[in-house]
Write a protein that holds these residues in place. Structure first.
Motif, mmCIF file in Angstrom:
data_model
loop_
_atom_site.group_PDB
_atom_site.id
_atom_site.type_symbol
_atom_site.label_atom_id
_atom_site.label_comp_id
_atom_site.label_asym_id
_atom_site.label_seq_id
_atom_site.Cartn_x
_atom_site.Cartn_y
_atom_site.Cartn_z
ATOM 1 N N ASP A 55 1.219 -1.150 0.032
ATOM 2 C CA ASP A 55 0.450 0.055 -0.092
ATOM 3 C C ASP A 55 1.597 0.972 -0.219
ATOM 4 N N PHE A 56 1.560 1.505 -1.157
ATOM 5 C CA PHE A 56 1.269 3.146 -1.348
ATOM 6 C C PHE A 56 1.411 3.892 -0.563
ATOM 7 N N THR A 57 0.541 4.533 0.160
ATOM 8 C CA THR A 57 0.018 5.466 -0.112
ATOM 9 C C THR A 57 0.252 5.542 1.924
ATOM 10 N N ASN A 58 -0.162 4.471 2.092
ATOM 11 C CA ASN A 58 -0.074 4.046 3.909
ATOM 12 C C ASN A 58 1.444 3.340 3.982
ATOM 13 N N GLN A 59 2.420 3.590 2.993
ATOM 14 C CA GLN A 59 3.298 2.612 3.496
ATOM 15 C C GLN A 59 2.936 1.548 4.314
ATOM 16 N N ARG A 60 2.315 0.177 3.797
ATOM 17 C CA ARG A 60 2.525 -0.873 4.576
ATOM 18 C C ARG A 60 2.261 -1.851 3.657
ATOM 19 N N VAL A 61 2.925 -3.152 4.019
ATOM 20 C CA VAL A 61 2.682 -3.952 3.387
ATOM 21 C C VAL A 61 1.756 -4.937 3.237
ATOM 22 N N LEU A 62 1.178 -5.852 2.088
ATOM 23 C CA LEU A 62 0.180 -6.191 1.928
ATOM 24 C C LEU A 62 -0.051 -7.456 1.530
ATOM 25 N N ILE A 63 1.140 -8.396 2.334
ATOM 26 C CA ILE A 63 1.703 -9.486 2.114
ATOM 27 C C ILE A 63 0.755 -10.631 3.320
ATOM 28 N N PRO A 64 0.012 -11.082 3.077
ATOM 29 C CA PRO A 64 -0.461 -12.099 4.616
ATOM 30 C C PRO A 64 0.870 -12.635 5.246
ATOM 31 N N GLY A 65 0.677 -12.121 6.986
ATOM 32 C CA GLY A 65 1.648 -12.669 7.755
ATOM 33 C C GLY A 65 2.666 -11.866 7.730
ATOM 34 N N PHE A 66 2.783 -10.980 6.914
ATOM 35 C CA PHE A 66 4.207 -10.289 6.673
ATOM 36 C C PHE A 66 4.588 -9.449 8.240
ATOM 37 N N TYR A 67 3.373 -9.166 8.908
ATOM 38 C CA TYR A 67 3.531 -8.198 10.218
ATOM 39 C C TYR A 67 4.220 -9.464 11.281
ATOM 40 N N ASP A 68 3.633 -10.527 11.524
ATOM 41 C CA ASP A 68 3.517 -11.433 11.762
ATOM 42 C C ASP A 68 5.530 -11.488 13.165
ATOM 43 N N GLY A 69 5.983 -11.355 13.736
ATOM 44 C CA GLY A 69 6.799 -11.797 14.886
ATOM 45 C C GLY A 69 7.709 -10.013 14.598
ATOM 46 N N VAL A 70 6.770 -8.785 14.370
ATOM 47 C CA VAL A 70 7.509 -8.047 14.554
ATOM 48 C C VAL A 70 7.096 -6.998 16.104
ATOM 49 N N GLU A 71 8.013 -7.468 16.250
ATOM 50 C CA GLU A 71 8.148 -6.372 17.967
ATOM 51 C C GLU A 71 8.065 -5.006 17.736
ATOM 52 N N GLY A 150 11.139 -11.313 15.066
ATOM 53 C CA GLY A 150 10.844 -12.651 14.461
ATOM 54 C C GLY A 150 10.259 -12.520 13.579
ATOM 55 N N GLN A 151 9.745 -11.929 12.349
ATOM 56 C CA GLN A 151 9.167 -12.098 11.132
ATOM 57 C C GLN A 151 10.138 -14.070 10.660
ATOM 58 N N ASN A 152 9.085 -13.754 10.202
ATOM 59 C CA ASN A 152 9.646 -16.197 9.357
ATOM 60 C C ASN A 152 9.613 -15.477 7.626
ATOM 61 N N LEU A 153 10.386 -16.296 7.140
ATOM 62 C CA LEU A 153 10.432 -16.486 5.639
ATOM 63 C C LEU A 153 9.896 -17.071 5.070
ATOM 64 N N GLU A 154 9.125 -18.149 5.212
ATOM 65 C CA GLU A 154 8.468 -19.454 5.036
ATOM 66 C C GLU A 154 6.979 -18.315 5.554
ATOM 67 N N THR A 155 6.267 -18.125 6.208
ATOM 68 C CA THR A 155 5.153 -17.175 6.256
ATOM 69 C C THR A 155 5.207 -16.019 5.032
ATOM 70 N N ILE A 156 6.497 -15.520 4.871
ATOM 71 C CA ILE A 156 6.314 -14.458 3.996
ATOM 72 C C ILE A 156 6.493 -14.605 2.009
ATOM 73 N N LYS A 157 7.259 -15.964 2.447
ATOM 74 C CA LYS A 157 6.814 -16.324 0.672
ATOM 75 C C LYS A 157 5.576 -17.035 0.747
ATOM 76 N N SER A 158 5.156 -17.741 1.673
ATOM 77 C CA SER A 158 4.040 -18.188 1.610
ATOM 78 C C SER A 158 2.513 -17.113 0.994
ATOM 79 N N GLY A 159 2.890 -16.123 1.934
ATOM 80 C CA GLY A 159 1.682 -14.799 1.855
ATOM 81 C C GLY A 159 2.093 -14.117 0.191
ATOM 82 N N VAL A 160 3.448 -14.602 -0.003
ATOM 83 C CA VAL A 160 4.024 -13.349 -1.406
ATOM 84 C C VAL A 160 2.633 -14.339 -3.249
ATOM 85 N N GLU A 161 3.152 -16.000 -2.787
ATOM 86 C CA GLU A 161 2.721 -16.995 -3.395
ATOM 87 C C GLU A 161 0.451 -17.025 -3.471
ATOM 88 N N THR A 162 0.422 -16.752 -2.110
ATOM 89 C CA THR A 162 -1.108 -16.286 -2.268
ATOM 90 C C THR A 162 -1.620 -15.276 -3.282
#
Length: 273
Positions: A55-71, A150-162
């Motif tokens: 989302d270029f307007t709000n500067q937020r990644v839209l990939i499902p699960g992308f922000y899991d593990g961000v502390e 704690g962002q997870n590579l496999e979670t992000i990859k799966s979200g991209v493929e979805t």
């Protein structure tokens, strides 16, 4: 080093997930008059896809699960940030552009504790200065995302493929993972901090603690595989033009780093570590 010229001790680093998306919509380029509106433009397709990833307007990644593990940073990490110097004008001069924030806390949090989404390259069709009335047959965009906590590579990859599944199924899009390095988080012992501070004093160099390195190193090998802490001490000046033309190191950075490393090795030897 820090922008003020001090050496830094960095505890952990951001990770990296890289993508290259390639759209091919025809076997050859076509005339924009003869084919305009009746065939698909690959540049438009990648523009559409980019908007589904980010989302270029709000500067937020839209990939499902992308922000899991961000502390958020801990109280101790915020204390270290509070101790860091910050001259927004000086940093802007080094970057050759204005900063998106001139608030010190926001600046360091964005670099150390927030993931990023960056389009680092794209190409298609006419790249000259004149008009060339064609519809390109192919286009690509290269993207890197810096990861934290704690962002997870496999979670992000799966979200991209979805997100890309409908386009991949249509045969007009291919994608490749161009980088996959997990982030690293290190909690130092008092003994380690003492060793670094002792070395800095004896080498007569200022030393600051930066809770995370904004860039990426494969330090997960030490923390995740070997189970030992890892510390990063960059040795180059802040304005070194990292990965860009005229990458450099100043004589002062070179010589002070030699003194610091020698004293650090001695400090650990004295501790029997």
């Amino acid at each position: 080093m820090n922008a003020n010229g001090a050496h830094v001790l960095r505890l952990g680093n951001r990770g990296l997930f890289g993508l290259r998306l390639t759209a091919k919509t025809a076997t050859h380029a076509n005339h924009s008059g003869n084919a305009g509106n009746v065939i698909t433009n690959p540049v438009n397709l990648l523009h559409e896809l980019s908007g589904k990833l980010y989302d270029f307007t709000n500067q937020r990644v839209l990939i499902p699960g992308f922000y899991d593990g961000v502390e958020p940073p801990t109280a101790q990490e915020m204390t270290w940030i509070d101790d860091l110097p910050f001259d927004a004008g000086k940093v802007a001069d080094v970057f050759g552009t204005q900063l998106t924030t001139t608030d010190k806390t926001a600046y360091y949090k964005k670099l150390m504790f927030e993931p990023s989404f960056n389009i680092n390259g794209m190409a298609a069709g006419n790249t000259g200065t004149d008009v060339k009335t064609i519809i390109p047959n192919s286009a690509f965009v290269s993207i890197d995302m810096r990861l934290v906590g704690g962002q997870n590579l496999e979670t992000i990859k799966s979200g991209v493929e979805t997100l890309l599944a409908p386009y991949l199924a249509g045969g007009t899009l291919n994608y490749a993972v161009t980088g996959a390095i997990p982030p690293t988080v290190v909690h130092p012992s008092d003994g380690d901090l003492d060793a670094f501070n002792q070395a800095a004093r004896e080498a007569h160099v200022p030393l600051l603690i930066e809770p995370r390195m904004p860039g990426t190193d494969p330090n997960y090998v030490w923390t995740d595989i070997l189970g030992v802490p890892v510390f990063t001490v960059p040795l180059a000046n802040f304005d070194q033009n990292n990965h860009a033309p005229n990458e450099n190191i100043t004589e002062d950075a070179f010589t002070s780093s030699i003194r610091f490393m020698e004293k650090l090795i001695t400090a650990y030897k004295e501790r029997g570590s």
